[in-house]
Enzyme design. Structure first.
Site, short mmCIF file in Angstrom:
data_model
loop_
_atom_site.label_atom_id
_atom_site.label_comp_id
_atom_site.label_asym_id
_atom_site.label_seq_id
_atom_site.Cartn_x
_atom_site.Cartn_y
_atom_site.Cartn_z
N GLY A 36 -1.58 -6.28 -1.02
CA GLY A 36 -2.61 -6.52 -0.01
C GLY A 36 -3.75 -7.36 -0.60
O GLY A 36 -4.16 -8.38 -0.03
N HIS A 37 -4.22 -6.94 -1.76
CA HIS A 37 -5.28 -7.71 -2.44
C HIS A 37 -4.78 -9.12 -2.77
O HIS A 37 -5.52 -10.10 -2.63
CB HIS A 37 -5.67 -7.04 -3.77
N GLN A 149 -8.18 -7.01 7.03
CA GLN A 149 -8.24 -6.33 8.32
C GLN A 149 -7.88 -4.85 8.17
O GLN A 149 -8.15 -4.04 9.04
CB GLN A 149 -7.28 -7.05 9.29
N ASP A 151 -9.41 -2.78 6.43
CA ASP A 151 -10.70 -2.09 6.60
C ASP A 151 -11.43 -2.78 7.76
O ASP A 151 -12.38 -3.53 7.56
CB ASP A 151 -11.50 -2.17 5.30
N SER A 186 -2.52 0.44 -0.04
CA SER A 186 -3.85 0.92 -0.43
C SER A 186 -3.78 1.43 -1.86
O SER A 186 -2.76 2.02 -2.26
CB SER A 186 -4.26 2.07 0.50
P1 AMP Z 1 -10.52 -2.37 -1.96
O1 AMP Z 1 -10.13 -2.70 -3.35
O2 AMP Z 1 -9.77 -1.22 -1.37
O3 AMP Z 1 -12.01 -2.28 -1.77
O4 AMP Z 1 -10.07 -3.60 -1.08
C1 AMP Z 1 -10.52 -4.89 -1.37
C2 AMP Z 1 -10.19 -5.81 -0.21
O5 AMP Z 1 -8.78 -5.83 -0.03
C3 AMP Z 1 -10.80 -5.35 1.11
O6 AMP Z 1 -11.27 -6.49 1.83
C4 AMP Z 1 -9.65 -4.70 1.80
O7 AMP Z 1 -9.74 -4.73 3.22
C5 AMP Z 1 -8.49 -5.55 1.33
N1 AMP Z 1 -7.24 -4.82 1.46
C6 AMP Z 1 -6.93 -3.61 0.90
N2 AMP Z 1 -5.69 -3.22 1.28
C7 AMP Z 1 -5.22 -4.20 2.09
C8 AMP Z 1 -4.00 -4.38 2.82
N3 AMP Z 1 -3.03 -3.48 2.80
N4 AMP Z 1 -3.86 -5.51 3.54
C9 AMP Z 1 -4.85 -6.43 3.59
N5 AMP Z 1 -6.01 -6.32 2.93
C10 AMP Z 1 -6.20 -5.22 2.20
#
Ligand code: AMP
Length: 285
Positions: A36-37, A149, A151, A186
């Site tokens: 995702g990242h 998206q 979040d 996630s």
């Molecule tokens: P985090 O490390 O969880 O704070 O996420 C960092 C960024 O990656 C945020 O903008 C999240 O929305 C995005 N993100 C996390 N998981 C996903 C996913 N499965 N699909 C798309 N974007 C993601």
């Protein structure tokens, strides 16, 4: 690829890139990266001369009793993944670099957009997010910043902040990336046992059911919510925090969908054991 740890060095790097006429894309993350990242990073790589990925587990967006202390961290593995994506810089400050002793300035978006959904279950969470994102913008000086998206509420809050505080940059939204079986990726999925991970598949499945009901003409928001809740409750370990159907433009309430044109957000947060997962679907009507 460089790893930069201080705000001063990061700012002077970005200023120099600006002076050279290069565009900068920023991907803010808390690390422990997954596909995702990486999708955000790929989008940034396509559209900018320089790509910065920040990795910072932001203490002020976690509430008391939440998972700040145990949040997974692995800078070595993250660096290897980002090197492969031709990222230019990882910005990885320590907590004291971002919030030195006596730190007392916060950025807050008020109103329904931050008090509903995760704002209701995690008081102070979005204040922590908008504060750290503002600091990252002022440090990395991006032209574009990439958010998932996944979040949905977070990206809406950040778009509002950028607009209302006139940050000179563009927010780019990236769609949700899922595992093959539909579970939204996630960093927190690593907390799940095999059994709970299987049960968590209900989240995406229930969202699809809700989306289909709306697309097939169901106008009663409460009926769609109940359909989703009942489906999730078939899992013995699921504990629903919220299931909401709101305007995808501003999170305002929708009671009847018959008049509506535009985006509907179906959003949910469910705990499996101690692990709280969020997921959502946007429906265009
Ligand atoms: P985090 O490390 O969880 O704070 O996420 C960092 C960024 O990656 C945020 O903008 C999240 O929305 C995005 N993100 C996390 N998981 C996903 C996913 N499965 N699909 C798309 N974007 C993601």
């Amino acid at each position: 690829m460089e790893i930069i740890k201080t705000i001063k060095q990061m700012q002077s790097y970005s200023r120099e890139q600006q002076r050279l006429g290069k565009t900068i894309g920023l991907v803010p993350t808390m690390g422990y990266l997954h596909e995702g990242h990486i999708e955000l990073v790929k989008a940034a790589r396509k559209e900018n001369d320089i790509v910065i990925v920040s990795i910072f587990v932001n203490p002020i967006q976690f509430g008391v009793g939440e998972d700040f202390d145990i949040y997974p961290r692995d800078l070595k593995r993250d660096s290897q993944l980002l090197e492969k994506e031709n990222v230019d810089v990882i910005f990885n400050p320590e907590g004291e670099e971002m919030y030195p002793a006596g730190y007392n300035t916060f950025v807050e978006v008020s109103g329904e957009i931050t008090t509903k959904l995760c704002g209701a279950s995690r008081p102070g969470h979005f204040r922590g997010v908008t504060t750290v994102v503002s600091k990252l913008f002022n440090t990395c000086l991006p032209d574009k910043a990439y958010f998932g998206q996944k979040d949905a509420q977070q990206v809406m809050v950040i778009e509002k902040m950028v607009k209302e505080l006139n940050f000179p940059l563009t927010i780019v939204r990236v769609p949700i990336i899922r595992e093959k079986d539909g579970l939204a990726m996630s960093s927190r999925n690593t907390y799940l046992s095999d059994e709970l991970r299987k049960e968590a598949l209900l989240l995406n499945q229930s969202l699809i059911k809700g989306k289909q009901a709306i697309e097939n003409g169901e106008k009663d928001v409460e009926k769609v919510k109940k359909l989703i809740q009942d489906y999730i409750k078939t899992s013995p370990n699921a504990n629903i925090d919220y299931v909401e159907i709101l305007s995808g433009e501003d999170l305002s309430d929708l009671s009847d969908l018959s008049e509506l044109k535009g985006k509907i957000l179906i959003a949910l947060a469910v705990k499996f054991g101690n692990t709280r997962l969020i997921d959502n679907q946007l429906v265009e009507v």
